[in-house]
Design a protein around this motif. Structure first.
Motif, mmCIF file in Angstrom:
data_model
loop_
_atom_site.group_PDB
_atom_site.id
_atom_site.type_symbol
_atom_site.label_atom_id
_atom_site.label_comp_id
_atom_site.label_asym_id
_atom_site.label_seq_id
_atom_site.Cartn_x
_atom_site.Cartn_y
_atom_site.Cartn_z
ATOM 1 N N GLN A 1 0.830 -1.205 0.000
ATOM 2 C CA GLN A 1 0.000 0.000 0.000
ATOM 3 C C GLN A 1 0.865 1.256 0.000
ATOM 4 N N THR A 2 0.355 2.290 -0.655
ATOM 5 C CA THR A 2 1.018 3.594 -0.597
ATOM 6 C C THR A 2 0.675 4.240 0.740
ATOM 7 N N LEU A 3 1.436 5.268 1.097
ATOM 8 C CA LEU A 3 1.144 6.018 2.319
ATOM 9 C C LEU A 3 -0.272 6.574 2.255
ATOM 10 N N PHE A 4 -0.678 7.048 1.079
ATOM 11 C CA PHE A 4 -2.022 7.611 0.908
ATOM 12 C C PHE A 4 -3.100 6.580 1.219
ATOM 13 N N GLU A 5 -2.897 5.345 0.736
ATOM 14 C CA GLU A 5 -3.917 4.306 0.981
ATOM 15 C C GLU A 5 -3.996 3.975 2.477
ATOM 16 N N ILE A 6 -2.837 3.874 3.131
ATOM 17 C CA ILE A 6 -2.835 3.585 4.569
ATOM 18 C C ILE A 6 -3.564 4.695 5.330
ATOM 19 N N CYS A 7 -3.272 5.951 4.977
ATOM 20 C CA CYS A 7 -3.944 7.087 5.630
ATOM 21 C C CYS A 7 -5.449 7.044 5.377
ATOM 22 N N SER A 8 -5.843 6.706 4.132
ATOM 23 C CA SER A 8 -7.270 6.635 3.790
ATOM 24 C C SER A 8 -7.959 5.573 4.623
ATOM 25 N N ARG A 9 -7.331 4.403 4.734
ATOM 26 C CA ARG A 9 -7.939 3.308 5.487
ATOM 27 C C ARG A 9 -8.093 3.691 6.965
ATOM 28 N N LEU A 10 -7.059 4.340 7.537
ATOM 29 C CA LEU A 10 -7.138 4.706 8.953
ATOM 30 C C LEU A 10 -8.247 5.721 9.196
ATOM 31 N N SER A 11 -8.393 6.687 8.287
ATOM 32 C CA SER A 11 -9.392 7.727 8.522
ATOM 33 C C SER A 11 -10.794 7.260 8.158
ATOM 34 N N MET A 12 -10.938 6.571 7.014
ATOM 35 C CA MET A 12 -12.283 6.213 6.556
ATOM 36 C C MET A 12 -12.815 4.955 7.238
ATOM 37 N N LYS A 13 -11.970 3.952 7.427
ATOM 38 C CA LYS A 13 -12.460 2.696 7.996
ATOM 39 C C LYS A 13 -12.419 2.700 9.524
ATOM 40 N N HIS A 14 -11.443 3.400 10.075
ATOM 41 C CA HIS A 14 -11.256 3.330 11.526
ATOM 42 C C HIS A 14 -11.506 4.660 12.230
ATOM 43 N N ARG A 15 -11.889 5.675 11.462
ATOM 44 C CA ARG A 15 -12.191 6.997 12.039
ATOM 45 C C ARG A 15 -11.044 7.516 12.901
ATOM 46 N N LEU A 16 -9.817 7.233 12.464
ATOM 47 C CA LEU A 16 -8.650 7.722 13.195
ATOM 48 C C LEU A 16 -8.181 9.017 12.537
ATOM 49 N N GLY A 17 -8.433 10.115 13.208
ATOM 50 C CA GLY A 17 -8.044 11.405 12.633
ATOM 51 C C GLY A 17 -6.619 11.758 12.972
ATOM 52 N N ILE A 18 -5.673 11.069 12.302
ATOM 53 C CA ILE A 18 -4.277 11.393 12.585
ATOM 54 C C ILE A 18 -3.613 11.894 11.316
ATOM 55 N N SER A 19 -2.614 12.745 11.505
ATOM 56 C CA SER A 19 -1.979 13.399 10.364
ATOM 57 C C SER A 19 -1.118 12.411 9.582
ATOM 58 N N ARG A 20 -0.850 12.804 8.335
ATOM 59 C CA ARG A 20 0.014 11.987 7.483
ATOM 60 C C ARG A 20 1.410 11.853 8.097
ATOM 61 N N GLN A 21 1.871 12.946 8.728
ATOM 62 C CA GLN A 21 3.195 12.918 9.363
ATOM 63 C C GLN A 21 3.213 11.875 10.485
ATOM 64 N N ALA A 22 2.114 11.827 11.254
ATOM 65 C CA ALA A 22 2.049 10.862 12.361
ATOM 66 C C ALA A 22 2.031 9.437 11.817
ATOM 67 N N VAL A 23 1.291 9.222 10.724
ATOM 68 C CA VAL A 23 1.259 7.880 10.122
ATOM 69 C C VAL A 23 2.658 7.495 9.638
ATOM 70 N N SER A 24 3.354 8.453 9.030
ATOM 71 C CA SER A 24 4.740 8.209 8.575
ATOM 72 C C SER A 24 5.622 7.779 9.733
ATOM 73 N N GLN A 25 5.441 8.441 10.892
ATOM 74 C CA GLN A 25 6.267 8.104 12.057
ATOM 75 C C GLN A 25 5.941 6.701 12.571
ATOM 76 N N HIS A 26 4.640 6.370 12.568
ATOM 77 C CA HIS A 26 4.253 5.012 12.971
ATOM 78 C C HIS A 26 4.882 3.983 12.025
ATOM 79 N N LEU A 27 4.839 4.275 10.727
ATOM 80 C CA LEU A 27 5.411 3.353 9.737
ATOM 81 C C LEU A 27 6.920 3.198 9.938
ATOM 82 N N ALA A 28 7.578 4.301 10.321
ATOM 83 C CA ALA A 28 9.032 4.242 10.538
ATOM 84 C C ALA A 28 9.367 3.297 11.694
#
Lengths: 100, 130
Positions: A27-54
């Motif tokens: 998955q691209t970063l965009f897809e992961i962010c989309s899934r977290l926000s749309m499927k799980h209602r997790l309102g976290i920033s792209r930067q935060a998702v990047s840090q989690h991925l790191a």
């Protein structure tokens, strides 16, 4: 190395990311962010998702690959084996002894 | 106020004209020469002749490349087009050789997918939520 693994697994958002990558690897970063926000209602920033991925990547649970101009994230659950090697679990066929 | 025109930067206007009309199925609306081989080139949806125009704008400005490369690397689409059936459109475009970076994904009321427009951009397909 083991500390990285437990640290990565300790966070619920990172476990959700692993769940989503289990559903579909690559998955691209965009897809992961989309899934977290749309499927799980997790309102976290792209930067935060990047840090989690790191952190997941440092633990070896997520691998990234460049394919032309795109970057994809793949799941690698192999490091989890070290947990069962450290604390071996009984084989599933072995019936549990009931305590009298 | 209405959104009358929006734009995407394209590496090559001839290639973009082909992709946006022959592959995606838009219809050319304006094609005005602007000198230095640049054209005022817009397309519209075939069933909406007075709908929003999409300007296929030359990507020559030095700021465009780093901006778009960074977005493509993270899979971020630059524009979103609505279709009735994302799955069907995904199959149709894939058969025509279009590269998707995100396969159709149902998320609540909306299904989306993301493809490469071969002109430097990622584009998102989406169903309109009802």
């Amino acid at each position: 190395m083991a500390d990285d693994l437990f640290k990565a697994l300790a966070d619920p958002t990172r476990r959700t990311i692993l769940d989503e990558l289990t559903e579909k690897s690559g998955q691209t970063l965009f897809e992961i962010c989309s899934r977290l926000s749309m499927k799980h209602r997790l309102g976290i920033s792209r930067q935060a998702v990047s840090q989690h991925l790191a952190l997941l990547e440092a633990a070896g649970l997520v691998e990234t690959r460049r394919e032309g101009r795109y970057k994809f994230h793949d799941l690698n659950t192999a490091p989890l084996r070290r947990i069962t090697e450290r604390w071996p679990t009984p084989a599933p066929s072995e019936p549990e002894k009931s305590t009298p | 106020m209405k959104i009358h025109l929006t734009s995407v930067f394209v590496d090559d206007q001839d290639k973009a004209e082909h992709f946006y009309t022959e592959i995606l199925g838009f219809v050319k609306k304006h094609d005005v020469p602007l000198g230095e081989e640049a054209r005022w080139l817009t397309v519209i949806a075939p069933d909406e002749p007075d709908g929003t125009e999409l300007l296929l704008e030359p990507a020559g400005h030095p700021a465009v490349k780093p901006y778009r490369d960074a977005l493509v690397k993270d899979g971020i689409p630059l524009a979103q087009f609505a279709v009735a059936d994302v799955e069907a459109e995904y199959e149709r475009l894939r058969a025509l050789g279009v590269r998707f970076t995100q396969e159709p994904l149902a998320m609540g009321p909306v299904t989306t997918a993301v493809f490469d427009d071969t002109c430097g951009n990622l584009i998102q397909l989406a169903t309109r939520p009802r």
